[in-house]
Write an enzyme that holds these catalytic residues in place. Structure first.
Site, short mmCIF file in Angstrom:
data_model
loop_
_atom_site.label_atom_id
_atom_site.label_comp_id
_atom_site.label_asym_id
_atom_site.label_seq_id
_atom_site.Cartn_x
_atom_site.Cartn_y
_atom_site.Cartn_z
N HIS A 189 0.85 -1.19 0.00
CA HIS A 189 0.00 0.00 0.00
C HIS A 189 0.88 1.23 0.00
O HIS A 189 1.93 1.25 0.62
CB HIS A 189 -0.89 0.01 1.25
CG HIS A 189 -2.05 0.94 1.12
ND1 HIS A 189 -1.94 2.28 1.38
CD2 HIS A 189 -3.32 0.72 0.74
CE1 HIS A 189 -3.12 2.86 1.17
NE2 HIS A 189 -3.97 1.93 0.78
N ASP A 221 -8.06 -4.97 -0.50
CA ASP A 221 -8.50 -5.78 -1.64
C ASP A 221 -8.19 -7.26 -1.48
O ASP A 221 -8.65 -8.08 -2.27
CB ASP A 221 -7.84 -5.26 -2.92
CG ASP A 221 -8.33 -3.86 -3.24
OD1 ASP A 221 -7.52 -2.93 -3.30
OD2 ASP A 221 -9.56 -3.70 -3.36
#
Ligand code: SDX
Length: 433
Positions: free
Chosen positions: A309, A366
């Site tokens: 991320h 996700d």
């Protein structure tokens, strides 16, 4: 006494103000840098640059903290639902019972999508990207609500409440229309009496003579998935909404652009890429070792999707919440999904692997969201449109901050030119000499 940073450059000194946010985040305000020194700041991809001051969401990537208007995501996931969290994100406070009722009614009253907008769908082959169809339909909204989308901040803010309700409610309906168009099924009209998530599931899965009544655990799971996607600070697509909105483009147009940005596999498209990765591991009877080895090659096309991320260098709190919810939801639905087992094994293996540990790569939102959406019955190619429904309140709240900022200006980053120096035009008959 306000702090300043002192930049020493070419034997001159340039004092630059220091800004400090509510949670102690610090920034050097470089807005005067170019005028005073002739230099610009450079930060490819803006990973270390603040584009705005915002009151909506606070992220602490090092400590895995996510709060919406100060309320921790863990508490919202436990006690709130998507509509209430949308209200909080958009209006800044949790709604009173009366305000919650009023907001809910505004959403229910604005759920139906104009018939002509269906023709936009019919302009796409059924195999087209659902995100392309969704952004096209959202881009058409100003044509059907011209009074709400005048491309003039003052006017558009006057009608903000209605425009916000239309955006959230109709994007949800549009996603169900895309699903049914691709399946060749008749569209299902929204039912005003149904709560947000139940209404979506009705429009997705009801048959002409047989209504689909969502089991409570399915509606609850959908609420959780949407709530966890509701906003996430200045991510790629939300920054796009702000960039487009800064030109005084209306909310719908700005959201359509955000949906385009969200579609990329490094961003909202990752939830589809994760499931494709897990399915491929399952189909090849691999235990994930091959994938992890490939992911360590460093090439963007081989990444362990759902991992890493731009901000979180610790666990994405949303991944933790969704990961835990997977077990409960699948158990309640009596589903034993082999991909969940593979995902968990992959997570455990990666978290012990120095390549991921040293780069602080952890599961992001996700990594598990697709497992729950699949359990709910959402087809994989629709996963990113679910992300778009969830993110709609975040786009709306950020567009409103841009539109309401009296000192706001159009987003216009600078660049460092690295192209050819000045040279003359060469006539065609002398080229290639
Ligand atoms: C979302 O911004 C947001 O908030 C987004 C989001 C939201 O709610 O809006 O949280 C939603 O988009 C989540 C992210 C979904 N994307 C993916 O899961 C795709 C896989 N992840 C990556 O591509 C990557 O981690 C990013 C794009 C998410 C972040 O990229 P960064 O921060 O720019 O990291 P990077 O590309 O600079 O990588 C740093 C290093 C590199 O290795 P080295 O060059 O140092 O050797 O880490 C490696 C990368 O190769 N790396 C990965 C990896 N992610 C980064 N290696 C293998 N697998 C990965 N997933």
């Amino acid at each position: 006494m306000a702090k300043t940073a002192l930049l020493k450059l070419d034997d001159k000194e340039y004092p630059l103000p220091v800004m400090e946010g509510t949670e102690g985040e610090k920034a050097i305000d470089t807005r005067t840098l170019r005028a005073s020194s002739g230099y610009i700041a450079y930060d490819q991809g803006y990973g270390n640059t603040g584009s705005c001051e915002s009151q909506v969401t606070y992220l602490d990537g090092d400590n895995g903290i996510l709060r919406h208007r100060g309320i921790p995501i863990e508490q919202l996931a436990s006690y709130s639902d998507f509509v209430e969290t949308s209200y909080l994100i958009i209006y800044g406070e949790l709604p009173t019972p009366a305000l919650r009722k009023e907001f809910g009614l505004r959403l229910r009253k604005n759920a139906a999508v104009e018939t002509q907008i269906q023709k936009i769908l019919e302009g796409f082959p059924t195999s087209a990207s659902p995100m392309a169809m969704l952004s096209a339909m959202v881009a058409a909204l100003p044509a059907y609500h011209p009074e709400l989308a005048t491309n003039h901040f003052e006017n558009d803010l006057k009608n903000f409440d209605l425009a916000a309700a239309i955006a959230i409610s109709k994007i949800r309906t549009m996603v169900s229309m895309i699903y049914r168009y691709q399946k060749g099924l008749p569209f299902m009209f929204p039912k005003q009496e149904l709560p947000f998530a139940d209404n979506f599931l009705h429009m997705m899965f009801s048959e002409p003579y047989q209504d689909y009544v969502a089991p409570p655990e399915v509606a609850k799971a959908l609420n959780l998935v949407l709530l966890l996607h509701a906003d996430h600070e200045q991510n790629c697509s939300t920054s796009t909404v702000r960039m487009v909105g800064s030109s005084q483009a209306n909310m719908f147009t700005s959201m359509s652009a955000g949906i385009c940005a969200l579609s990329g596999p490094l961003h909202g498209g990752a939830n589809v890429a994760v499931m494709q990765m897990l399915q491929s591991i399952h189909d090849e009877g691999d235990d994930g070792t091959r994938f992890i080895a490939a992911a360590k090659s460093g090439s963007k096309s081989n990444r362990l999707m759902g991992f890493g991320h731009a901000v979180y260098k610790n666990f994405d709190p949303r991944a933790k919440i969704i990961g835990e919810a997977c077990d409960t939801v699948l158990k309640r639905l009596g589903i034993d999904d082999p991909l969940l087992t593979i995902a968990k094994n992959l997570e455990q293996a990666a978290l012990k692997d120095d390549y991921f540990v040293s780069r602080k790569l952890y599961p992001n939102v996700d990594f598990y969201s697709g497992i729950i959406m699949r359990a709910i019955g959402i087809p994989m190619n629709m996963f990113t449109t679910m992300f778009a429904i969830g993110r709609s309140p975040g786009y709306i709240a950020n567009w409103k901050e841009v539109a309401s900022n009296p000192k706001g200006r159009i987003y216009r980053p600078r660049q460092i030119y690295v192209g050819p120096k000045q040279r003359d035009y060469v006539p065609m008959n002398r080229r290639g000499e």
